[in-house]
Design an enzyme around this catalytic site. Sequence first.
Site, PDB file in Angstrom:
ATOM      1  N   SER A 224       0.830  -1.192   0.000  1.00 36.29           N
ATOM      2  CA  SER A 224       0.000   0.000   0.000  1.00 36.29           C
ATOM      3  C   SER A 224       0.880   1.263   0.000  1.00 36.29           C
ATOM      4  O   SER A 224       1.731   1.412  -0.872  1.00 36.29           O
ATOM      5  CB  SER A 224      -0.942  -0.059   1.205  1.00 36.29           C
ATOM      6  OG  SER A 224      -1.992   0.839   1.078  1.00 36.29           O
ATOM      7  N   ASP A 449      -8.957  -4.029  -6.263  1.00 36.69           N
ATOM      8  CA  ASP A 449      -8.428  -3.452  -5.024  1.00 36.69           C
ATOM      9  C   ASP A 449      -9.116  -2.110  -4.791  1.00 36.69           C
ATOM     10  O   ASP A 449      -9.065  -1.220  -5.642  1.00 36.69           O
ATOM     11  CB  ASP A 449      -6.914  -3.260  -5.166  1.00 36.69           C
ATOM     12  CG  ASP A 449      -6.246  -2.834  -3.865  1.00 36.69           C
ATOM     13  OD1 ASP A 449      -6.835  -2.048  -3.112  1.00 36.69           O
ATOM     14  OD2 ASP A 449      -5.100  -3.277  -3.630  1.00 36.69           O
ATOM     15  N   HIS A 477      -7.492  -5.785  -0.861  1.00 31.09           N
ATOM     16  CA  HIS A 477      -6.361  -4.859  -0.919  1.00 31.09           C
ATOM     17  C   HIS A 477      -5.049  -5.628  -0.854  1.00 31.09           C
ATOM     18  O   HIS A 477      -4.812  -6.388   0.083  1.00 31.09           O
ATOM     19  CB  HIS A 477      -6.472  -3.880   0.246  1.00 31.09           C
ATOM     20  CG  HIS A 477      -5.414  -2.826   0.274  1.00 31.09           C
ATOM     21  ND1 HIS A 477      -4.918  -2.222  -0.858  1.00 31.09           N
ATOM     22  CD2 HIS A 477      -4.754  -2.250   1.317  1.00 31.09           C
ATOM     23  CE1 HIS A 477      -4.009  -1.332  -0.524  1.00 31.09           C
ATOM     24  NE2 HIS A 477      -3.883  -1.331   0.797  1.00 31.09           N
TER      25      HIS A 477
END
Length: 507
Positions: A224, A449, A477
Amino acid sequence: MAAVLAVVLTACSGDLLTSGEEQETPAPSLSSSPIPAPSTRAPQQPSLDRYYSQDVDWKGCGDGHECATVQVPLDYAEPAGETIDLDLLRVPAEGGKAVGSLVVNPGGPGVPGTRYAADATSYFGTEIRQVFDIVGFDPRGVGGSTPIDCVSDEQLDAFVAMDPDPDTAVEERASDAAVAALGRGCVENSGDLAGHISTVEAARDIDVIRALLGDRRLSYFGASYGTFLGATYADLFPQRVGRMVLDGAIDPSLSSTEMSLVQAKGFETALRAYVGACVDRGGCFLGDSVDAGTARIRKFLDDVERSPLDGADGRRLEIGNAVLGIWAPLYNQGYWPLLDSALRSAFAGDGALLLRLSDAYTSRTGDGYTDNSLEALFAVNCLDHDDAIPTAQVAPRIPEFERASPTFGKVFAYGLAGCAQWPVPGEQPDGPIDAAGAAPILVVGTSRDPATPLEWAEALAEQLDSGVLVRRDGDGHTGYNAGNPCVDDAVESYLVSGTVPESDVSC
């Protein structure tokens, strides 16, 4: 909840309740040779020597883990000045003899990396844990690393609960005032630290950590926001890059408006996938079609905005909590049943479970916030970007955002104003990152995602001179360790053996 939270919260979600010729890069090693100087693109100042050569006192800290604290300069332009502490946690290689360290970051910005490393068995496969010491660090200003402190838990509760898409001028002024108060609190309570927790500074800290671990080149796994941190490191120190994996990538070339539009579409896509799964099972409590189901959720949010529900611990489920409570399970398909239960209860007037999901998203328990991730999220992002717009200029942009996301579009549109009231000036990223001269960098993206859409991974892999893309067709995610053996094999083969795919991989 100020809307900026919607735009840039890309933390790696944790536990919500409670082919051809192989290319090789040299294996990392714990070399006793002197640490070479950084590349000419980021020259090491002689005045930084004391940080690169400091002694590190590793001590046992439970469960076989080792912990240490190291120092870095608050301001790299003044290395002889004030210092700050960074907390490190190392999980020794299970094979007994590590080939080097794998430095890991779970995202945020604002999520403690020490916790990520401590839970290595949940996040990393056996082959990786056998050969690498897994090393997590709390980035500057985060967790145990000279943490930034801004406001009280009670003020944070009110901040998170706020309407993320204000409907009136009064609500707009209240949103602006809340963000301004949060930023003012950061400056008043944390002083100069509030201006020195940018991603570039955290990336420079990683190079100090690399040197102190004894690795000539950095092996790194970032998820991320951790991909932006890793890519920034690679651009600063391309010759120091070893084996790097960036999972759930952020596109550093985008403006805040461009990022927000893509992310709005990503959350809408994820929501529709969730509703679609419900419809496909038959007898869906949300409706008999995806459109009907998403409309039912939007109506529910509108109802909560007018009439908050009873929650938990004497608190109510406000509109800001309701939005986050829906978002949180979209990060992981395995959490969709939790969202089913939370929405069923909320439709019946009980907002407790949805409030708990919101709390999990912001690191809150019944006793308060367990870390400063929410405060750090704003402080870092507002330093990293300088293109916020005044709240009064948001309205003309709303139609475009609602086309991207009929359910959440206004939330993301108002996120454009999230840093407009921040008291510390930010700097816009320089644009595309190429990390010229770096070893191959694996970039992983997932088709549905919600937080870091696939197109961001595609863009980053294209920008990087040595980028190799791994596409995962799936929900949730990030892509590694998400139940796709093709992705897992590509990531583990590269980190463990240095095997680089000949071309982009579709899984």
